[in-house]
Design an enzyme around this catalytic site. Sequence first.
Site, PDB file in Angstrom:
ATOM      1  N   ALA A 160      27.718  26.104  60.238  1.00 61.15           N
ATOM      2  CA  ALA A 160      27.871  24.767  59.682  1.00 61.15           C
ATOM      3  C   ALA A 160      26.413  24.176  59.783  1.00 61.15           C
ATOM      4  O   ALA A 160      25.584  24.753  60.471  1.00 61.15           O
ATOM      5  CB  ALA A 160      28.747  24.028  60.610  1.00 61.15           C
ATOM      6  N   VAL A 161      26.271  22.993  59.227  1.00 70.37           N
ATOM      7  CA  VAL A 161      24.866  22.196  59.203  1.00 70.37           C
ATOM      8  C   VAL A 161      25.034  20.903  59.655  1.00 70.37           C
ATOM      9  O   VAL A 161      26.158  20.144  59.137  1.00 70.37           O
ATOM     10  CB  VAL A 161      24.367  22.138  57.695  1.00 70.37           C
ATOM     11  CG1 VAL A 161      23.207  21.474  57.406  1.00 70.37           C
ATOM     12  CG2 VAL A 161      24.223  23.491  56.874  1.00 70.37           C
TER      13      VAL A 161
ATOM     14  N   GLY B 275      27.887  19.769  56.237  1.00 74.33           N
ATOM     15  CA  GLY B 275      27.944  20.744  55.439  1.00 74.33           C
ATOM     16  C   GLY B 275      28.616  22.250  56.106  1.00 74.33           C
ATOM     17  O   GLY B 275      28.018  22.437  57.318  1.00 74.33           O
TER      18      GLY B 275
ATOM     19  N   ASP C  18      18.144  34.139  45.782  1.00 76.53           N
ATOM     20  CA  ASP C  18      19.277  33.137  45.714  1.00 76.53           C
ATOM     21  C   ASP C  18      18.741  31.812  44.907  1.00 76.53           C
ATOM     22  O   ASP C  18      19.126  30.724  45.553  1.00 76.53           O
ATOM     23  CB  ASP C  18      20.142  32.962  47.164  1.00 76.53           C
ATOM     24  CG  ASP C  18      21.297  32.429  47.047  1.00 76.53           C
ATOM     25  OD1 ASP C  18      21.901  32.513  45.601  1.00 76.53           O
ATOM     26  OD2 ASP C  18      22.031  32.162  47.773  1.00 76.53           O
TER      27      ASP C  18
ATOM     28  N   SER D  45      30.235  30.017  54.840  1.00 76.60           N
ATOM     29  CA  SER D  45      30.548  31.330  55.379  1.00 76.60           C
ATOM     30  C   SER D  45      29.604  31.625  56.714  1.00 76.60           C
ATOM     31  O   SER D  45      29.995  32.266  57.452  1.00 76.60           O
ATOM     32  CB  SER D  45      30.680  32.507  54.396  1.00 76.60           C
ATOM     33  OG  SER D  45      28.915  32.563  53.759  1.00 76.60           O
ATOM     34  N   PHE D  46      28.310  30.985  56.739  1.00 73.77           N
ATOM     35  CA  PHE D  46      27.556  31.478  57.743  1.00 73.77           C
ATOM     36  C   PHE D  46      27.997  30.386  58.954  1.00 73.77           C
ATOM     37  O   PHE D  46      27.502  30.949  60.091  1.00 73.77           O
ATOM     38  CB  PHE D  46      26.204  31.029  57.135  1.00 73.77           C
ATOM     39  CG  PHE D  46      25.741  29.577  56.994  1.00 73.77           C
ATOM     40  CD1 PHE D  46      25.508  28.829  57.646  1.00 73.77           C
ATOM     41  CD2 PHE D  46      25.874  29.177  55.630  1.00 73.77           C
ATOM     42  CE1 PHE D  46      25.309  27.433  57.373  1.00 73.77           C
ATOM     43  CE2 PHE D  46      25.854  27.877  55.315  1.00 73.77           C
ATOM     44  CZ  PHE D  46      25.345  26.958  56.266  1.00 73.77           C
TER      45      PHE D  46
ATOM     46  N   LYS E   6      21.053  24.082  61.441  1.00 78.81           N
ATOM     47  CA  LYS E   6      21.904  24.887  60.735  1.00 78.81           C
ATOM     48  C   LYS E   6      22.399  25.899  61.936  1.00 78.81           C
ATOM     49  O   LYS E   6      21.737  26.751  62.397  1.00 78.81           O
ATOM     50  CB  LYS E   6      21.232  25.922  59.769  1.00 78.81           C
ATOM     51  CG  LYS E   6      21.984  26.861  58.863  1.00 78.81           C
ATOM     52  CD  LYS E   6      21.172  27.631  57.915  1.00 78.81           C
ATOM     53  CE  LYS E   6      21.930  28.560  57.053  1.00 78.81           C
ATOM     54  NZ  LYS E   6      21.139  29.142  56.146  1.00 78.81           N
TER      55      LYS E   6
END
Length: 1001
Positions: free
Chosen positions: A41-42, A35, A151, A38-39, A57
């Site tokens: 990838a995982v 996955g 969130d 914007s931050f 992460k």
Amino acid sequence: MPSTSRAGSLKDQDIAELFFRDDPEKLFSDLREIGHGSFGAVYFAHDASTREVVAIKKMSYSGKQSNEKWQDIVKEVKFLQRIKHPNSIEYKGCYLREHTAWLVMEYCLGSASDLLEVHKKPLQEIEIAAITHGALQGLAYLHSHNLIHRDIKAGNILLTEPGQVKLADFGSASIASPANSFVGTPYWMAPEVILAMDEGQYDGKVDVWSLGITCIELAERKPPLFNMNAMSALYHIAQNESPTLQSNEWSDFFRNFVDSCLQKIPQDRPTSDELLKNMFVLLERPETVLIDLIQRTKDAVRELDNLQYRKMKKLLFQEAHNGPAVETHEEEEEQEHGVGRTGTVNSIGSNQSIPSMSISASSQSSSVTSLPDASDDKSELDMMEGDHTVMSNSSVIHLKPEEENYPEEPEPRTRPSEPHSPPQVSRHKSHYRNREHFATIRTASLVTRQIQEHEQDSELREQMSGYKRMRRQHQKQLMALENKLKAEMDEHRLRLDKDLETQRNNFSAEMEKLVKKHQAAMEKELKSIANDEKKFQQHIQAQQKKELNNFLESQKREYKLRKEQLKEELNENQSTPKKEKQEWLSKQKENFQHFQAEEEANLLRRQRQYLDLECRRFKRRMLLNRHNSEQDLVREELNKRQTQKDLEHAMLLRQHESMQELEFRHLNTIQKMRCELIKLQHQTELTNQLEYNKRRERELRRKHVMEVRQQPKSLKSKELQIKKQFQDTCKIQTRQYKALRNHLLDTTPKNEHKAVLKRLKEEQTRKLAILAEQYDHSINEMLSTQALRLDEAQEAECQVLKMQLQQELELLNAYQSKIKMQAEAQHEREIHELEQRVSLHRGLLEQKIEEEMLALQNERTERIRSLLERQAREIEAFDSESMRLGFSNMILSNLSPEAFSHSYPGASGWSHNPTGGPGPHWGHPMAGPPQAWGHPMQGGPQPWGHPSGSVQGVSRGSTMGVRNSPQALRRTASGGQTEQGMSRSTSVTSQISNGSRMSYT
């Protein structure tokens, strides 16, 4: 961490302790991307030493806004280190490598949103209650430590294999509560978060709101307003009523729970601890409800992936054996099936992209490489099957305990050599073996679709990211301005306090100097009084000595004169015997000498009395003069203190005015800055909305152009379909004609066969002509209808889009108008509160000044009273001593300043207060002027002469003695003392009772 520090810098020891120094590439192996957002990838990976499955992460802090990215990483790591709870994701560590942070966490099967995507229907109420209960426990833990998640949504609520609920994605979390930043995912944001910069701060109750929206999401598959543009959803949430559950099938407990979570006013909203006592989460439910749900989801995922696998395999086989035409037909059929299965999600369009900006690894899109071209059907099938396994497992997953010791290469390396007749069972076993290496509740199609959405909606996501960044920047600017003004205010207040302290110190030094000056003046005056008293005594004694010498000389002359007179009298009287004359002369001499001795004794006695009286008078006058001096000094000291206090109060009032002016100027500056930021924010919102409108119109035009371009192909397909129907009809008619001909030939004689055949041929020709005409009419009608229908459909779509965009624009205008009105109301409220605060401070200051003035007046009155009482006691003691010594107060006060100045030249300086009375306002009453010194006293002896004169002198002297007797002095002193005491008592009482400030000038 200061914003000025370089991104990735570990010079700060506190920052360096957050990260491990090991190389993460050596610690973790088999990294696979599952996955990204914007931050970054995982990935899922294996711990090289323990073979434990973990989630990694990766977050880059290079490029644009590197400092901001680095601060976000540091904040998230700090947050994860602080929390440890069964309902929050487990943090394992963070590493740095090549400007990238590796955040290592535990694996989970997936998120609550994955459940909705797999089952394509809402969850059951008991399942929602179980998920909500676990999330509430995690939130209660966070809120008890003053932490805010900010969130909360289904995509950030993860599930583990044993059915444990865990909160994840703390990238938006706040370490401090209350907070005032604009963060989160739009559709789940609480109203106070949207209005954070405009209306103030918020606390953990924003998570309660987000949890209520999440409940609606789990109950209806989508959060409220999800079909709306994300920016428009923000405006809608900020100004409209709270959403509710739409369906009536839910229980009252669930409805009440959602309604309580979605209270518009935060004060009316319950806390997470209170919600844990709600009946909705306390109702009895099976303990295995989540485990059963997870198992059903895993089975559904496996079936969906197998279905996709079989479809793809069928397509590949058909492409190899039937050619491209069949492939096209199969693609159309598959598209129809695909639309039926995934149309609900795809219908959302580009509006669905916003929530993917900050969701956790379980709900973020995965990045899967495209399939390489294959040289033959077998290799292509092998690649598809192998890659399909990766795609179907591309999720945040948890390794089963019994599957920890799996082979290093989980993907199958062998495939059936002949694709035409594969052993289906073995192929399915191979597929299941690949799937069971990792448990997951995410389908491959979900991963693929999220990849596409992430790529397609980057523009809208960047717009929202820029909007959030702008809001945060505005908040930072406002906070920086407030901190600057606060520092300026503190500096100004410190300067004013320093000025006031300096003035008070100067006043204290001046007062101390004045007191020392007064003490020195009193000491000097006491010495001067002692010297003057000594000189006064010496002066009187010298005068009395001179007077005594003159008196003795006068007596000698008078004695000689008298002696001569007696001798002449004896010489004139010749008849008296000489002896008798001698005896009479001796007797006269003896009497005269005795008289002179008495006169001398009387003179010495009177001089002694006069000396004692004048010394007593002098002492009393000096005592009164000293009292007057003390009064003058006290008057000067009190006036000085009054002046200093007035100056201090004037400075306090000036400082208050200065602080008031500065406070109003600061408030005006903040409000002006806030108005400018709101104006800039509204301009940005309007620009974003207009860009969004243009993009939607552009996408619609592009869609219409594609429809117009594809219309000939569609018409051709329709024409072929009609042609096929015509051909089928012709075939049917031909078969019917043959059957009818055979029947007629069998039933009619042979001689009529020719006519029958001719008639049938004509009938067949006529019907075929009619059918051809119908075919042409159908084709023409289809062409005109399809063109008209396309135009009408496109026009309707344009109208619907225009209405929708117009509504969103009107919603934006209404939201901005409301924000402006709220800002104006807030500014008026702030001004009113400041005016009230300033007025209250002014009132307190004036009250303090009044209290200090009253205290000073009381101190002044007390000082005067104590001084007058002490001086009255001293005068009373002096007068009592004088009465004991036999001096009357009236006699002591009966000395004229003329006689005083004539008899004692140095005494003129003491006659400035002739009456010895009080000053302009207060003092001691004093009797009349004293008698002059050095002159013959009233009732004193006459010059020597006849004895009768001597007798008269003696009598008058005796009268004087009686008048100056102790009894007379005592009576007079007692009367004078009584009057003086009454006057003194009346004066002090009137001054104290009036309570007015006495003037000394």
